[in-house]
Write a protein that holds these residues in place. Structure first.
Motif, PDB file in Angstrom:
ATOM      1  N   SER A 112       3.986  -4.909   6.772  1.00  0.00           N
ATOM      2  CA  SER A 112       5.114  -5.748   6.660  1.00  0.00           C
ATOM      3  C   SER A 112       4.476  -6.933   5.783  1.00  0.00           C
ATOM      4  N   LYS A 113       3.393  -7.013   5.323  1.00  0.00           N
ATOM      5  CA  LYS A 113       2.927  -8.016   4.523  1.00  0.00           C
ATOM      6  C   LYS A 113       2.530  -7.634   3.364  1.00  0.00           C
ATOM      7  N   VAL A 114       2.648  -6.333   2.889  1.00  0.00           N
ATOM      8  CA  VAL A 114       2.481  -5.534   1.684  1.00  0.00           C
ATOM      9  C   VAL A 114       3.842  -5.614   1.031  1.00  0.00           C
ATOM     10  N   GLU A 115       3.558  -6.028  -0.207  1.00  0.00           N
ATOM     11  CA  GLU A 115       4.680  -6.263  -1.210  1.00  0.00           C
ATOM     12  C   GLU A 115       4.553  -5.058  -2.178  1.00  0.00           C
ATOM     13  N   LEU A 116       5.408  -4.387  -2.279  1.00  0.00           N
ATOM     14  CA  LEU A 116       5.553  -2.955  -3.138  1.00  0.00           C
ATOM     15  C   LEU A 116       6.972  -3.105  -4.105  1.00  0.00           C
ATOM     16  N   PRO A 117       6.903  -2.117  -5.099  1.00  0.00           N
ATOM     17  CA  PRO A 117       8.178  -2.493  -5.916  1.00  0.00           C
ATOM     18  C   PRO A 117       9.534  -1.892  -5.093  1.00  0.00           C
ATOM     19  N   LEU A 118       9.103  -1.085  -3.868  1.00  0.00           N
ATOM     20  CA  LEU A 118      10.218  -0.532  -3.242  1.00  0.00           C
ATOM     21  C   LEU A 118       9.382  -0.052  -1.907  1.00  0.00           C
ATOM     22  N   LYS A 119      10.376   0.072  -0.851  1.00  0.00           N
ATOM     23  CA  LYS A 119       9.916   0.684   0.589  1.00  0.00           C
ATOM     24  C   LYS A 119      11.148   1.420   1.112  1.00  0.00           C
ATOM     25  N   ARG A 120      10.865   2.564   1.779  1.00  0.00           N
ATOM     26  CA  ARG A 120      11.885   3.202   2.453  1.00  0.00           C
ATOM     27  C   ARG A 120      11.573   3.007   3.888  1.00  0.00           C
ATOM     28  N   GLY A 121      11.861   4.237   4.575  1.00  0.00           N
ATOM     29  CA  GLY A 121      11.738   4.103   5.966  1.00  0.00           C
ATOM     30  C   GLY A 121      10.541   5.246   6.519  1.00  0.00           C
ATOM     31  N   ASN A 132      -0.001   9.571  11.092  1.00  0.00           N
ATOM     32  CA  ASN A 132       0.060   9.246   9.587  1.00  0.00           C
ATOM     33  C   ASN A 132       0.953   7.932   8.954  1.00  0.00           C
ATOM     34  N   VAL A 133       0.093   7.116   8.155  1.00  0.00           N
ATOM     35  CA  VAL A 133       0.955   5.822   7.958  1.00  0.00           C
ATOM     36  C   VAL A 133       1.075   5.701   6.440  1.00  0.00           C
ATOM     37  N   SER A 134       2.058   5.600   6.168  1.00  0.00           N
ATOM     38  CA  SER A 134       2.604   5.533   4.685  1.00  0.00           C
ATOM     39  C   SER A 134       3.239   4.049   4.197  1.00  0.00           C
ATOM     40  N   PRO A 135       2.544   3.457   3.461  1.00  0.00           N
ATOM     41  CA  PRO A 135       3.051   1.942   3.147  1.00  0.00           C
ATOM     42  C   PRO A 135       4.354   2.097   2.585  1.00  0.00           C
ATOM     43  N   ILE A 136       4.708   3.045   1.729  1.00  0.00           N
ATOM     44  CA  ILE A 136       5.979   3.138   1.137  1.00  0.00           C
ATOM     45  C   ILE A 136       7.281   3.819   1.976  1.00  0.00           C
ATOM     46  N   GLY A 137       6.759   4.441   3.089  1.00  0.00           N
ATOM     47  CA  GLY A 137       7.492   5.023   3.850  1.00  0.00           C
ATOM     48  C   GLY A 137       7.740   6.519   3.440  1.00  0.00           C
ATOM     49  N   ARG A 138       7.551   7.436   4.357  1.00  0.00           N
ATOM     50  CA  ARG A 138       7.732   8.968   4.050  1.00  0.00           C
ATOM     51  C   ARG A 138       9.202   9.595   3.767  1.00  0.00           C
TER      52      ARG A 138
END
Length: 252
Positions: A112-121, A132-138
């Protein structure tokens, strides 16, 4: 035709038999069928069985078992030989729900503290034998996945995640490995891809060859690539896999 050699070729899936999270090509499928005339063929992937079947046969599990004599899903926690399931292990019974909830809560708080250009679910995917942990979301698209690959290469998002998990849970008996393009695999020590070798090391093979693309330290192919029971082959893509297999079996 010369008799088949007592050799097992074990293949990673993503980046080795297929492009990452994409389907195998018809040409590669035919190549694997031809390889079976010369050696035994198996696959060992970190993904669950449905994902492996989707990549290798459009979801048709029976076709995967016809193509590969050994199928090891989730690093071998779900294992098949000749189409028959021979083993299944369970992450919940190994770690317990209380610990798993503490781990998942910490991981989601970190992401929740990681800033990316975009995130999904689908940031945390719970599987039978790993998390399996994905910062952007699988749930990201292929284009969004490709964008994250470039961003991660420049900013080390997954490396930072591995460091945070290691600091928090380093004494828990878990391993944290960068896997595929967008995620980190989390599993108990010994539950990496070497887990699958217990089902083949006494099968009478003269040699067990492993082909994978994430063979560097920290990659999810590294342990089995370096294992003394295997002859490791580091590949860069499916075409390189084919080239190296052809050289090994003297098919050219």
């Amino acid at each position: 035709m010369a008799p088949r050699k007592p050799t097992l070729l074990l293949f990673d899936v993503d980046g080795t038999l297929t492009k990452a999270r994409q389907s195998i090509t018809p040409e590669m499928t035919e190549f694997l069928r031809s390889v079976r005339e010369h050696a035994c063929v198996g696959v060992v992937g970190g993904s669950d069985l449905p994902k492996i079947c989707q990549q290798l046969a459009g979801g048709d599990e029976a076709s995967v078992h016809r193509l590969c004599e050994y199928v090891f899903a989730e690093n071998g926690l779900v294992a098949f030989k000749g189409g028959e399931q021979i083993h299944k292990a369970d992450l919940v019974s190994q770690l317990g729900d209380a610990f798993l909830q503490r781990f998942i809560n910490f991981t989601l708080a970190h992401l929740s503290k990681v800033e990316l250009p975009l995130k999904r679910g689908n940031f945390v995917e719970f599987r039978n034998g790993m998390i399996n942990v994905s910062p952007i979301g699988r749930s990201c698209s292929q284009a969004e996945r490709d964008q994250f690959v470039e961003y991660d290469a420049a900013h080390g998002v997954r490396s930072d995640l591995v460091r945070a998990l290691t600091e928090q849970f380093g004494d828990s008996g878990l391993c944290f490995c960068i896997g595929g393009q967008i995620s980190v695999d989390v599993f108990p020590k010994g539950w990496d891809k070497t887990y699958s070798l217990q089902f083949v090391e006494k099968e009478g093979f003269d040699e067990i060859h492993f082909f994978g693309d994430k063979t560097s330290p920290g990659g999810n192919d590294h342990a089995i690539y370096e294992d003394p029971r295997t002859v490791g082959h580091s590949v860069v893509d499916p075409s390189d896999t084919r080239r190296q297999v052809e050289e090994l079996l003297k098919l050219r």
